[in-house]
Enzyme design. Structure first.
Site, PDB file in Angstrom:
ATOM      1  N   ASP A 193     111.801  66.074 107.297  1.00 16.69           N
ATOM      2  CA  ASP A 193     112.115  65.242 106.142  1.00 16.69           C
ATOM      3  C   ASP A 193     112.990  66.101 105.218  1.00 16.69           C
ATOM      4  O   ASP A 193     113.000  67.334 105.329  1.00 16.69           O
ATOM      5  CB  ASP A 193     110.787  64.861 105.459  1.00 16.69           C
ATOM      6  CG  ASP A 193     111.017  64.111 104.175  1.00 16.69           C
ATOM      7  OD1 ASP A 193     111.855  63.208 104.149  1.00 16.69           O
ATOM      8  OD2 ASP A 193     110.351  64.455 103.172  1.00 16.69           O
ATOM      9  N   LEU A 194     113.730  65.473 104.319  1.00 17.29           N
ATOM     10  CA  LEU A 194     114.634  66.245 103.447  1.00 17.29           C
ATOM     11  C   LEU A 194     114.043  66.449 102.037  1.00 17.29           C
ATOM     12  O   LEU A 194     113.771  67.577 101.621  1.00 17.29           O
ATOM     13  CB  LEU A 194     115.983  65.507 103.354  1.00 17.29           C
ATOM     14  CG  LEU A 194     117.042  66.126 102.443  1.00 17.29           C
ATOM     15  CD1 LEU A 194     117.503  67.479 102.976  1.00 17.29           C
ATOM     16  CD2 LEU A 194     118.252  65.187 102.322  1.00 17.29           C
ATOM     17  N   ASP A 195     113.815  65.326 101.327  1.00 15.60           N
ATOM     18  CA  ASP A 195     113.338  65.400  99.943  1.00 15.60           C
ATOM     19  C   ASP A 195     111.921  65.971  99.886  1.00 15.60           C
ATOM     20  O   ASP A 195     110.992  65.384 100.430  1.00 15.60           O
ATOM     21  CB  ASP A 195     113.306  63.995  99.309  1.00 15.60           C
ATOM     22  CG  ASP A 195     114.700  63.425  99.092  1.00 15.60           C
ATOM     23  OD1 ASP A 195     115.572  64.153  98.609  1.00 15.60           O
ATOM     24  OD2 ASP A 195     114.903  62.234  99.400  1.00 15.60           O
ATOM     25  N   THR A 209     113.849  67.965  95.757  1.00 12.17           N
ATOM     26  CA  THR A 209     114.411  66.823  95.039  1.00 12.17           C
ATOM     27  C   THR A 209     113.331  65.822  94.642  1.00 12.17           C
ATOM     28  O   THR A 209     113.592  64.915  93.860  1.00 12.17           O
ATOM     29  CB  THR A 209     115.451  66.105  95.932  1.00 12.17           C
ATOM     30  OG1 THR A 209     114.944  66.112  97.265  1.00 12.17           O
ATOM     31  CG2 THR A 209     116.790  66.799  95.877  1.00 12.17           C
ATOM     32  N   LYS A 229     106.710  58.608  97.317  1.00 11.64           N
ATOM     33  CA  LYS A 229     107.327  59.619  98.166  1.00 11.64           C
ATOM     34  C   LYS A 229     107.518  59.098  99.577  1.00 11.64           C
ATOM     35  O   LYS A 229     106.587  58.552 100.172  1.00 11.64           O
ATOM     36  CB  LYS A 229     106.464  60.887  98.203  1.00 11.64           C
ATOM     37  CG  LYS A 229     106.552  61.697  96.929  1.00 11.64           C
ATOM     38  CD  LYS A 229     105.835  63.023  97.096  1.00 11.64           C
ATOM     39  CE  LYS A 229     105.926  63.850  95.833  1.00 11.64           C
ATOM     40  NZ  LYS A 229     105.041  65.031  95.911  1.00 11.64           N
ATOM     41  N   GLY A 230     108.716  59.290 100.090  1.00 11.02           N
ATOM     42  CA  GLY A 230     108.995  58.922 101.479  1.00 11.02           C
ATOM     43  C   GLY A 230     109.425  57.483 101.664  1.00 11.02           C
ATOM     44  O   GLY A 230     109.980  57.149 102.694  1.00 11.02           O
ATOM     45  N   ARG A 259     114.294  53.330  98.376  1.00 10.42           N
ATOM     46  CA  ARG A 259     114.573  53.159  96.941  1.00 10.42           C
ATOM     47  C   ARG A 259     114.034  51.827  96.416  1.00 10.42           C
ATOM     48  O   ARG A 259     113.367  51.777  95.388  1.00 10.42           O
ATOM     49  CB  ARG A 259     116.090  53.236  96.718  1.00 10.42           C
ATOM     50  CG  ARG A 259     116.480  53.375  95.262  1.00 10.42           C
ATOM     51  CD  ARG A 259     117.996  53.428  95.117  1.00 10.42           C
ATOM     52  NE  ARG A 259     118.587  54.469  95.956  1.00 10.42           N
ATOM     53  CZ  ARG A 259     119.887  54.567  96.231  1.00 10.42           C
ATOM     54  NH1 ARG A 259     120.744  53.690  95.722  1.00 10.42           N
ATOM     55  NH2 ARG A 259     120.337  55.536  97.010  1.00 10.42           N
ATOM     56  N   SER A 264     115.346  61.333 107.175  1.00 12.41           N
ATOM     57  CA  SER A 264     115.119  61.082 105.746  1.00 12.41           C
ATOM     58  C   SER A 264     115.339  59.614 105.415  1.00 12.41           C
ATOM     59  O   SER A 264     116.203  58.958 105.999  1.00 12.41           O
ATOM     60  CB  SER A 264     116.102  61.929 104.928  1.00 12.41           C
ATOM     61  OG  SER A 264     116.129  61.504 103.591  1.00 12.41           O
ATOM     62  N   ALA A 265     114.589  59.115 104.432  1.00 15.44           N
ATOM     63  CA  ALA A 265     114.766  57.735 103.978  1.00 15.44           C
ATOM     64  C   ALA A 265     115.919  57.616 102.983  1.00 15.44           C
ATOM     65  O   ALA A 265     116.311  56.518 102.595  1.00 15.44           O
ATOM     66  CB  ALA A 265     113.477  57.260 103.307  1.00 15.44           C
ATOM     67  N   SER A 266     116.473  58.753 102.583  1.00 18.10           N
ATOM     68  CA  SER A 266     117.418  58.747 101.464  1.00 18.10           C
ATOM     69  C   SER A 266     118.848  58.388 101.847  1.00 18.10           C
ATOM     70  O   SER A 266     119.392  58.910 102.818  1.00 18.10           O
ATOM     71  CB  SER A 266     117.421  60.119 100.796  1.00 18.10           C
ATOM     72  OG  SER A 266     118.435  60.166  99.813  1.00 18.10           O
ATOM     73  N   ASN A 302     121.081  59.226  99.764  1.00 19.90           N
ATOM     74  CA  ASN A 302     121.788  60.365  99.158  1.00 19.90           C
ATOM     75  C   ASN A 302     121.735  61.612 100.039  1.00 19.90           C
ATOM     76  O   ASN A 302     122.217  62.671  99.620  1.00 19.90           O
ATOM     77  CB  ASN A 302     121.156  60.709  97.804  1.00 19.90           C
ATOM     78  CG  ASN A 302     121.430  59.645  96.751  1.00 19.90           C
ATOM     79  OD1 ASN A 302     122.578  59.350  96.440  1.00 19.90           O
ATOM     80  ND2 ASN A 302     120.376  59.041  96.207  1.00 19.90           N
ATOM     81  N   LYS A 330     110.018  54.532 106.278  1.00 15.14           N
ATOM     82  CA  LYS A 330     108.693  55.091 106.548  1.00 15.14           C
ATOM     83  C   LYS A 330     107.670  54.275 105.746  1.00 15.14           C
ATOM     84  O   LYS A 330     107.992  53.877 104.627  1.00 15.14           O
ATOM     85  CB  LYS A 330     108.641  56.554 106.090  1.00 15.14           C
ATOM     86  CG  LYS A 330     109.680  57.451 106.777  1.00 15.14           C
ATOM     87  CD  LYS A 330     109.746  58.815 106.099  1.00 15.14           C
ATOM     88  CE  LYS A 330     110.913  59.632 106.632  1.00 15.14           C
ATOM     89  NZ  LYS A 330     111.086  60.929 105.973  1.00 15.14           N
ATOM     90  N   GLU A 344     106.752  67.122 107.011  1.00 12.43           N
ATOM     91  CA  GLU A 344     106.738  66.041 106.024  1.00 12.43           C
ATOM     92  C   GLU A 344     105.924  66.388 104.777  1.00 12.43           C
ATOM     93  O   GLU A 344     104.890  67.038 104.885  1.00 12.43           O
ATOM     94  CB  GLU A 344     106.075  64.805 106.651  1.00 12.43           C
ATOM     95  CG  GLU A 344     107.003  63.714 107.073  1.00 12.43           C
ATOM     96  CD  GLU A 344     107.761  63.025 105.949  1.00 12.43           C
ATOM     97  OE1 GLU A 344     107.414  63.189 104.764  1.00 12.43           O
ATOM     98  OE2 GLU A 344     108.721  62.310 106.264  1.00 12.43           O
ATOM     99  N   ASP A 345     106.373  65.897 103.619  1.00 12.81           N
ATOM    100  CA  ASP A 345     105.592  66.112 102.397  1.00 12.81           C
ATOM    101  C   ASP A 345     104.979  64.816 101.864  1.00 12.81           C
ATOM    102  O   ASP A 345     104.330  64.827 100.823  1.00 12.81           O
ATOM    103  CB  ASP A 345     106.468  66.722 101.282  1.00 12.81           C
ATOM    104  CG  ASP A 345     107.450  65.719 100.719  1.00 12.81           C
ATOM    105  OD1 ASP A 345     108.044  64.953 101.507  1.00 12.81           O
ATOM    106  OD2 ASP A 345     107.619  65.687  99.490  1.00 12.81           O
TER     107      ASP A 345
HETATM  108  C1  BG6 Z   1     112.900  59.690 100.298  1.00 10.62           C
HETATM  109  C2  BG6 Z   1     112.160  60.043  99.041  1.00 10.62           C
HETATM  110  O1  BG6 Z   1     113.288  60.845 100.973  1.00 10.62           O
HETATM  111  O2  BG6 Z   1     114.068  58.930 100.001  1.00 10.62           O
HETATM  112  C3  BG6 Z   1     111.841  58.792  98.253  1.00 10.62           C
HETATM  113  O3  BG6 Z   1     110.958  60.709  99.366  1.00 10.62           O
HETATM  114  C4  BG6 Z   1     113.117  58.009  97.989  1.00 10.62           C
HETATM  115  O4  BG6 Z   1     111.222  59.168  97.037  1.00 10.62           O
HETATM  116  C5  BG6 Z   1     113.823  57.701  99.303  1.00 10.62           C
HETATM  117  O5  BG6 Z   1     112.816  56.779  97.317  1.00 10.62           O
HETATM  118  C6  BG6 Z   1     115.149  56.992  99.095  1.00 10.62           C
HETATM  119  O6  BG6 Z   1     116.026  57.867  98.446  1.00 10.62           O
HETATM  120  P1  BG6 Z   1     117.421  57.471  97.815  1.00 10.62           P
HETATM  121  O7  BG6 Z   1     118.068  58.806  97.561  1.00 10.62           O
HETATM  122  O8  BG6 Z   1     118.168  56.673  98.847  1.00 10.62           O
HETATM  123  O9  BG6 Z   1     117.155  56.695  96.578  1.00 10.62           O
HETATM  124 MG    MG Z   2     109.777  63.860 101.332  1.00 14.93          MG
END
Ligand code: BG6
Ligand code: MG
Length: 234
Positions: free
Chosen positions: A12-14, A20, A48-49, A52, A118-120, A122, A149, A173-174
């Site tokens: 996982d990234l964040d 972050t 977390k995880g 958005r 990662s779910a992000s 960003n 996730k 994973e966190d």
């Molecule tokens: C996950 C974070 O990695 O990404 C979540 O743990 C976050 O907290 C999710 O909501 C989505 O991230 P982003 O950057 O696309 O808003």
């Molecule tokens: Mg995480």
């Protein structure tokens, strides 16, 4: 049944590679404040995880805010993301969490493949800011998955791109949602952080500095590379 040998590590990234998670919390807390309610770190654990928009829904539920139009939801989520990106702008390579680079380097020197799950959305921006991309063979993030996730999709996609069976992957994973997703994917999981939040992980640590060489010895059996004696190689 004997577990498959360990062939790939999926991170996982964040909150695992870079801290972050604290920026996400600050940005959500600010939105909650503007909407007129307090939002605690404990409540934030559930976010977390998860994606958005699902995070926004959990936040609004915590603030008992209902009947929100889709336009307003979008506007609030992008407002939060703008604040979050202001924090991301301050990231430098020094923000990679302690022990991470060293651990990744050791894995790769042992022939273990590495990936990000990662779910992000960003994730590319973050990885670029901290210059960690070269240490990963594949990256799967919120831009390329449909189900967030705890759905296993992101982990299964990473394993497929790496060409490794799920049973031969370890996930780091966190977040409880991430631990759950990795288990559903049929992978073994190392939980990073408070044990009670990650009760289902197979091993729990608070920092990557704790991991090597014990983890490498017991799970990879590469002790001969590191001069540490015989590994167990499950
Ligand atoms: C996950 C974070 O990695 O990404 C979540 O743990 C976050 O907290 C999710 O909501 C989505 O991230 P982003 O950057 O696309 O808003
Ligand atoms: Mg995480």
């Amino acid at each position: 049944m004997r577990a498959k040998p360990f062939e790939a590590a999926i991170f996982d990234l964040d909150g695992v590679i870079v801290d972050t998670a604290k920026f996400h919390y600050k940005a959500w807390k600010r939105l909650a404040g503007e909407l007129g309610f307090a939002f605690s770190e404990r409540e934030n654990e559930q976010l977390k995880g998860v994606s958005r928009m699902e995070s926004l829904d959990l936040l609004l539920r915590a603030g008992r805010i209902t009947d929100v139009t889709p336009e307003r939801r979008e506007a609030w989520a992008s407002r939060k993301n703008e604040w979050y990106k202001e924090f991301l702008a301050t990231l430098t390579p020094a923000d990679v969490l302690p022990g991470v680079r060293n651990f990744l380097g050791l894995l790769r020197s042992c022939g273990i493949k590495t990936g990000i799950a990662s779910a992000s959305k960003n994730a590319p921006l973050i990885m670029n800011k901290v210059n960690i991309g070269p240490l990963f063979d594949v990256v799967v993030d919120g831009n390329s998955i449909v189900r967030a996730k705890p759905d296993p999709e992101v982990f299964l996609q990473a394993a497929r791109l790496l060409g490794v069976a799920p049973g031969a992957c370890f996930v780091f994973e966190d977040a409880a949602a991430g631990v759950e997703g990795a288990i559903r994917a049929g992978m073994r999981v190392v939980g990073i952080g408070a044990e009670q939040l990650l009760a289902r992980s197979h091993l729990n640590i608070t920092s990557f500095e704790q991991l090597e060489p014990v983890f490498l010895m017991s799970h990879i059996g590469v002790a001969n590379h590191t001069g540490l004696g015989d590994g167990l190689n499950e």
